[in-house]
Design an enzyme around this catalytic site. Structure first.
Site, PDB file in Angstrom:
ATOM      1  N   GLU A  60       0.815  -1.224   0.000  1.00  0.00           N
ATOM      2  CA  GLU A  60       0.000   0.000   0.000  1.00  0.00           C
ATOM      3  C   GLU A  60       0.850   1.275   0.000  1.00  0.00           C
ATOM      4  O   GLU A  60       0.523   2.251  -0.678  1.00  0.00           O
ATOM      5  CB  GLU A  60      -0.952   0.014   1.209  1.00  0.00           C
ATOM      6  CG  GLU A  60      -2.132  -0.938   1.108  1.00  0.00           C
ATOM      7  CD  GLU A  60      -1.783  -2.379   1.431  1.00  0.00           C
ATOM      8  OE1 GLU A  60      -0.635  -2.647   1.860  1.00  0.00           O
ATOM      9  OE2 GLU A  60      -2.651  -3.258   1.278  1.00  0.00           O
ATOM     10  N   HIS A  99     -12.223  -5.278   8.444  1.00  0.00           N
ATOM     11  CA  HIS A  99     -12.995  -5.168   7.210  1.00  0.00           C
ATOM     12  C   HIS A  99     -14.216  -4.279   7.376  1.00  0.00           C
ATOM     13  O   HIS A  99     -15.087  -4.263   6.519  1.00  0.00           O
ATOM     14  CB  HIS A  99     -13.434  -6.552   6.714  1.00  0.00           C
ATOM     15  CG  HIS A  99     -12.274  -7.383   6.267  1.00  0.00           C
ATOM     16  ND1 HIS A  99     -11.537  -8.176   7.126  1.00  0.00           N
ATOM     17  CD2 HIS A  99     -11.694  -7.529   5.064  1.00  0.00           C
ATOM     18  CE1 HIS A  99     -10.580  -8.771   6.473  1.00  0.00           C
ATOM     19  NE2 HIS A  99     -10.643  -8.403   5.216  1.00  0.00           N
TER      20      HIS A  99
END
Ligand SMILES: Cc1ncc(C[n+]2csc(CCOP(=O)(O)OP(=O)(O)O)c2C)c(N)n1
Ligand SMILES: [Mg+2]
Length: 797
Positions: free
Chosen positions: A529, A596
């Site tokens: 990322e 999540h």
């Protein structure tokens, strides 16, 4: 002493011996100018004329060698040690260097940062006055330096990778101001100790995978401030441990070179080869430049005698690059002693003059302010004889200050105004004080975002349209159709990230589009990322329009540093000279479990001022926001609703054209009793609660803020509150996070407190991360029943 060893350069560049000799003497002259700049710069700090200084002494010879191979169109992404390189490529003059050291806010004096950055933080414009992309091919490009160690490295992937795209993608050839067939190389520099950062390793690995024209120079002076190499690097040698990355005939990888920082000829030879291969074949390389010194230690904040042994200090004197280059010139009969001495004397004079000029220019406007202030106070004294003593004192204090700053002027003016009290005699003083306050906004607080033609806030609104028989389709299909049209219309747009290419992202937004538009446009990356963000920053800097993905917002933390320190500050820290229109696409808020379903919007709001933050409630709104953002030059974060991809939406007929204006909330349900402010996924819970409350006779007005940055620029929420006199802010962040931010905006900035009949509320997720499972979600995040209860209580108050 090494052999002359530059015969190859001489032959290649077909230089006569005399020209060759002149070039070397010029390099040495620049090395001397740079050294003198470091010596005088340090003195300026120690005598109080500048706050802090960090200098490039010891790295001069390596950098004049490096500069020989930096061409127009190339990019440097470096750190604070590179002043010699900046002098050598003509990027900075001594005067400009000192202007930045003094933090001169005049952009004509410090053209890199207008005094907003520390010394040796260079930059060249990548856009023109109206935000149009500059002719990057014909200048030597520098993306603004930054101080977090290794922070300059991840973006160098994008700066190098862009060359690869420009070379391979025929549709990009038309942009001849952006690239010459991908021949541009990116130079990135880093200190030995900073190679300990994950940024470095992620970048080296990605460069080896991607095969891009990236040349990394490691300035190895053996220390990171006081900490020696043995605590930084396995085996104490970065080039030794990088060996596994070495490219072989049949593999990808990088070329690794080890050179000595005082060996001008040896460095020229290695740099010439590695950079040529990078430029021609797009094979990255690392130059481990060892045996570099720090004659003055790390910075003005300490002395290296505290942690270096006498032997080390003696070695540093012996192996000083400038001294070694001088010896080499003499030993090879490139100049005589008196010619070199004359050159050294001249260099000192050049630096002294440049420094003095910079100081005079820095001080001139402040001196004007001082004399105007003194004049104003003197005229106040004649009208206010009873306050003469106090006024005379502050006037004298200011005029006797030999090195006044703007803040001294401001303080004196404010004191004078206070002493005068409510008296007409202070009229002009107040007037001048307010003039200076407003000037200071432009000098110190402007350009967080593009303010002119390329501001997304100036994009004209084009309303969404639907055909009479518009079909209802899944949210992800709206995006998929939108991206299809976007990629057909705009060759500069590229999208990438984990699982974005082959499968078209985990929620199918790009499904089938790689096959249609090619692997140059839509592609997969490694799980990295941090450098996905860096890659996006570099690509955006080079004039492309990257959409870089973070798979879930929970993982934004991994990529947050380059966004916060670099993308979000770039326009500000160059006072508008550089822009980085990166779009970060992510999704979140509602799924299951701690990693999540997070909604760390408060973190985003604090870290990303300088970016826009869009929280569309639907994929149609998202498409309109993408259209708006792509017309502007600022970076943005788009947070799509995870639970929205499979909800049905009507398919617009003008997907590629319509725009959703930023900072304009939408009333998605009208009501009279209470204003409920929310955004994104939570709106669906709010809607559910509102439906139930309707049945109980309580009428909610639901406001979708749509974008958190900017926030409600026309005070739509205040207008609603004036009607309902009750307000509640709902979201899924922790208490005091984004709901606290919205509360502050409406209550303080919009003055909403004046219209309240009952105490305002926030309803948020719990302070902990969300528990797993549907019940975990229900009890961790705001649920409809909780919202109903709170609002029903508000109605009874
Ligand atoms: C992320 C981060 N951590 C710490 C610092 C403070 N700091 C500034 S320079 C430096 C040492 C860097 O050493 P090195 O990479 O070898 O570069 P050098 O200064 O020796 O050229 C440190 C720890 C910083 N600027 N950024
Ligand atoms: Mg170091």
């Amino acid at each position: 002493m090494p052999e002359l060893g530059i015969a190859s350069i001489s032959a290649q560049e077909k230089l006569s011996f005399d020209l060759f000799r002149q070039q070397i003497l010029n390099d040495y002259r620049i090395a001397c100018i740079s050294r003198e700049t470091s010596l005088l710069g340090r003195k300026e700090v120690l005598t109080g004329k500048a706050k802090f200084g960090i200098f490039g002494d010891g790295k001069e010879v390596a950098q004049v060698a490096m500069a020989r191979f930096f061409k127009n169109g190339d990019f440097r992404s470096g750190y604070y040690r590179d002043q010699t390189f900046a002098f050598a490529i003509g990027l900075a003059s001594v005067e400009q260097y000192f202007a930045q050291l003094y933090s001169d806010p005049d952009i004509n004096n410090d053209p890199f940062s207008a005094g907003r950055q520390m010394n040796a933080h260079f930059a060249t414009p990548n856009t023109g006055e109206n935000g149009e992309w500059a002719d990057l091919v014909n200048i030597k490009n520098n993306i603004a330096d930054l101080a977090p160690t290794a922070g300059q490295v991840p973006r160098s992937i994008g700066l190098g990778f862009a060359s690869k795209l420009f070379r391979s993608n025929a549709a990009l050839k038309q942009f001849s101001n952006l690239s010459d067939n991908g021949n541009e190389v990116c130079f990135t520099t880093i200190g030995d100790a900073s190679t300990s950062e994950g940024h470095f390793w992620e970048t080296v690995n990605a460069a080896g995978v991607l095969q891009i024209p990236l040349c990394i120079f490691v300035w190895d002076d053996g220390y990171g401030i006081s900490v020696p190499k043995k605590f930084q690097t396995t085996k104490g040698s970065i080039s030794d441990i990088l060996q596994g990355f070495q490219k072989q005939d049949e593999t990808n990888g990088l070329n690794i070179y080890k050179v000595r920082g005082w060996d001008y000829a040896g460095m020229c030879e290695a740099f010439e080869e590695g950079i040529r291969i990078a430029r021609e074949q797009h094979i990255p390389c690392v130059f481990h430049v060892e045996e570099i010194t720090q004659p003055q230690g790390h910075s003005t904040s300490g002395s290296h005698e505290r942690y270096k042994t006498p032997e080390r200090l003696e070695w540093e004197r012996e192996f000083d690059g400038n001294k070694k280059m001088r010896e080499w010139i003499l030993a090879n009969d490139l100049a005589a002693e008196d010619e070199i001495s004359a050159l050294e004397t001249e260099a000192k004079k050049t630096v002294r003059e440049g420094k003095n000029k910079a100081w005079e220019k820095f001080l001139a406007p402040i001196k004007n302010q001082v004399s105007r202030t003194v004049d104003l106070i003197q005229s106040m004294i004649s009208s206010l004889p009873s306050k003469a003593g106090a006024l005379q004192k502050i006037s004298k204090d200011l005029s006797s200050n030999r090195e006044p700053l703007r803040k001294d002027v401001m303080k004196t003016l404010k004191d004078a105004i206070d002493i005068a009290g409510e008296n007409d005699a202070a009229y002009w003083t107040k007037d001048y004080y307010h003039d200076l306050l407003s000037e200071s906004k432009s000098l110190y607080n402007s350009c967080l975002y593009n303010e002119g033609a390329k501001s997304a806030l100036n994009v004209e609104e084009i309303k969404v349209q639907y055909d009479a028989n518009a079909p209802l389709v899944n949210g992800y299909e709206i995006l998929n159709k939108y991206f299809d049209q976007l990629f057909a219309n705009n060759p500069k747009v590229i999208a990438f990230g984990e699982d974005v290419g082959y499968i078209g992202d985990v929620n199918q937004g790009f499904s089938g589009l790689q096959a249609k538009y090619g692997k140059d446009r839509i592609f997969d990356t490694g799980i990295r990322e941090l450098t996905i963000m860096g890659q996006g920053i570099g690509l955006a800097f080079r004039g492309l329009r990257p959409i870089a993905e973070i798979q879930y917002i929970d993982y934004l933390l991994y990529g947050l540093q380059p966004l916060s320190d670099d993308a979000a500050t770039l326009h500000f820290r160059t006072k508008g000279k550089q822009s980085c229109p990166l779009i970060v696409r992510t999704r979140g808020h509602r799924l299951e479990g701690i990693w999540h379903s997070g909604s760390p919007m408060g973190m985003v709001l604090s870290a990303l001022r300088g970016m826009y933050v869009c929280v569309p409630r639907s994929m149609t709104q998202a498409a309109g926001m993408y259209n708006t953002l792509l017309k502007g030059n600022d970076p943005a974060l788009m947070v799509e609703c995870l639970n929205g991809y499979r909800l049905k939406e009507k398919l617009p007929s003008n997907l590629a054209a319509f725009t959703v204006p930023l900072g304009i909330p939408e009333i998605i349900k009208e009501g009279t009793d209470v204003t409920v402010v929310s955004y994104g996924s939570t709106l669906r819970i709010v809607q559910e609660a509102a439906d139930t409350l309707d049945k109980l006779g309580i009428s909610c007005e639901i406001v979708d803020v749509q974008t958190l940055l900017p926030f409600d620029i026309h005070h739509t929420i205040l207008a609603s509150l004036k009607k309902t006199n009750r307000i509640v802010f709902v979201d899924e962040d922790v208490p005091g996070g984004a709901a606290g931010y919205m509360f502050n905006k409406v209550m303080e900035e919009q003055g909403g407190y004046r219209f309240l009949d009952v105490a305002p509320r926030t309803i948020t997720a719990k302070a902990h991360r969300p528990s797993y499972g549907s019940d975990g979600d229900y009890f961790s995040k705001p649920n409809a029943e909780e919202i109903e209860t709170v609002i029903a209580e508000m109605m009874k108050e």
